[in-house]
Enzyme design. Structure first.
Site, PDB file in Angstrom:
ATOM      1  CB  CYS A  70     -82.353   4.764  57.237  1.00  0.00           C
ATOM      2  SG  CYS A  70     -83.657   3.844  56.409  1.00  0.00           S
ATOM      3  CD  GLN A 211     -89.480  -7.220  42.985  1.00  0.00           C
ATOM      4  OE1 GLN A 211     -89.721  -6.534  43.964  1.00  0.00           O
ATOM      5  NE2 GLN A 211     -90.401  -7.503  42.075  1.00  0.00           N
ATOM      6  CD  GLU A 261     -89.664  -2.477  31.951  1.00  0.00           C
ATOM      7  OE1 GLU A 261     -89.792  -1.256  32.108  1.00  0.00           O
ATOM      8  OE2 GLU A 261     -90.284  -3.331  32.623  1.00  0.00           O
ATOM      9  CG  ASP A 306     -93.501  -7.782  38.627  1.00  0.00           C
ATOM     10  OD1 ASP A 306     -94.233  -7.192  39.436  1.00  0.00           O
ATOM     11  OD2 ASP A 306     -92.286  -7.984  38.826  1.00  0.00           O
ATOM     12  CB  CYS A 333     -95.583  -3.755  44.486  1.00  0.00           C
ATOM     13  SG  CYS A 333     -95.676  -2.547  43.154  1.00  0.00           S
TER      14      CYS A 333
END
Length: 378
Positions: A70, A211, A261, A306, A333
């Site tokens: 990969c 991330q 969160e 986010d 995203c």
């Protein structure tokens, strides 16, 4: 690839926004070997075939493709994958069958710090130690311990560029095909490492969000910092804050940062990170954004969003918008989720001022987007 992604982002946003400044796309500083986390699955390449360890074949729930070459991960990942597959194949240890809920090997989790080269790897198995024959205790635990010790030693002998911060065994007896922990044991080292980002250090644990492209994340967060602008003497809400990376990048120039969160482990890491980075004006709260906002007495001057790939829950978004802050910076995203949320935000009196795409996920169809919204004066 950058041109294609930029055109896709602008085309989709043009459908929901009449007037805004599209500032193009920023490339990743590295486009090969950039991913800092992988979750590999055990299975077989075809029904009743040999043991495989890698990724799910496209469109298949069962077939696993071993991925020893990969190119979006560091070569250390591939060495760990190959050594793990060879070790358990040679000992004829079977994988966990999702429909029958029987078997042992489930996943291999690997995380690697780009800046330091520290590696955290975990073998995820079921608790079905009865698969090991011949144990005098009758439950196979002694055999399991010997097996795991041998696997750990095999990994430690690999000629890696990086070094192991920790080698773990995670037991997961959940019926769902997800990587989670019922019990975590440290076989070697520790269960965390630190990654550096824009001069700050962040503690990375097996399940904390970070991330996946560390160097690309610096480009992303620099863009967020630019969009936020002057926040001296202002309170910033960092919603869906993960391990607190964005909040802590902003904290030195803000009056106060409050992060929310839902993953408790990530919140604990965020608190530790803030102490480690000498930041006393950060507060991180564990819980669902929809519920926690009712409990916070402070009011924000600026909001950073986010959210996960599915975007913001329809019940949470109105609460966020009701604060009526002048500026919101939304990091996404998944473009379709962003487009859906932007429609509601515009109806609530916000205008998209500018937007930048950031290529966090090179060699894939995915892209990160930073969007700056201003409240229109009524």
């Amino acid at each position: 690839q950058l041109k294609i992604k930029a055109e896709q982002v602008k085309g989709l946003i043009d459908e929901v926004c009449d007037s805004y400044e599209f500032q193009g796309i920023k490339g990743s500083p590295i486009y090969e070997g950039y991913r800092n986390k992988m979750e590999f699955s055990f299975g077989d390449e075809y029904k009743e075939g040999p043991l495989a360890l890698g990724m799910h074949r496209r469109g298949s729930f069962y077939d696993i493709v071993t991925t020893p070459e990969c190119r979006i991960v560091h070569p250390d990942f591939c060495q760990i994958l190959e050594a793990t597959l060879e070790y358990f194949s040679s000992r004829k240890i079977g994988y966990y069958r999702k429909l029958q809920h029987t078997g042992y090997l489930r996943h291999l989790l690997v995380r690697r710090a780009v800046k330091t080269g520290e590696i955290l790897t975990a073998l995820v198995t079921s608790g079905q130690t009865e698969v090991f024959a011949g144990d005098t205790q009758g439950d196979g635990r002694a055999q399991e311990q010997e097996l795991l010790k041998g696997w750990m030693e095999a990994l430690k002998e690999l000629p890696l560029e990086g070094s192991f911060a920790g080698i773990l065994h995670i037991r997961n007896d959940s019926l769902a095909d997800v990587v989670q922990s019922d019990e975590t044991r440290i076989l070697y080292g520790q269960d965390f490492f630190y990654e550096k980002l824009l001069g700050l250090e962040f503690k990375i644990t097996p399940f904390s969000f970070f991330q996946p492209n560390s160097k690309g994340a610096e480009v992303l967060y620099e863009t967020v910092r630019e969009y936020i602008g002057d926040i001296d003497n202002q309170v910033v809400f960092d919603l869906f804050s993960g391990t607190g990376t964005i909040g802590q990048v902003l904290a030195p120039v803000a009056k106060k940062v409050i992060g929310v969160e839902i993953i408790e482990e990530a919140v604990e890491a965020a608190k530790e990170n803030a102490v480690r980075n000498g930041l006393s004006n950060c507060r991180f709260i564990a819980g669902d954004v929809f519920k926690v906002l009712d409990e916070i007495e402070e009011k924000p001057d600026v909001i950073v969003l986010d959210p996960p790939r599915d975007g913001i829950h329809p019940k949470a978004l109105p609460k966020i918008l009701n604060y009526g802050v002048d500026k919101i910076v939304y990091i996404s995203c998944k473009m379709t989720s962003l487009a859906r949320d932007l429609e509601m935000m515009q109806l609530a009196g916000y205008r998209v001022e500018k937007m930048t795409a950031v290529d966090q996920f090179c060699e894939t169809v995915h892209v990160e987007v930073v969007c700056c919204l201003h409240r229109v004066n009524s």
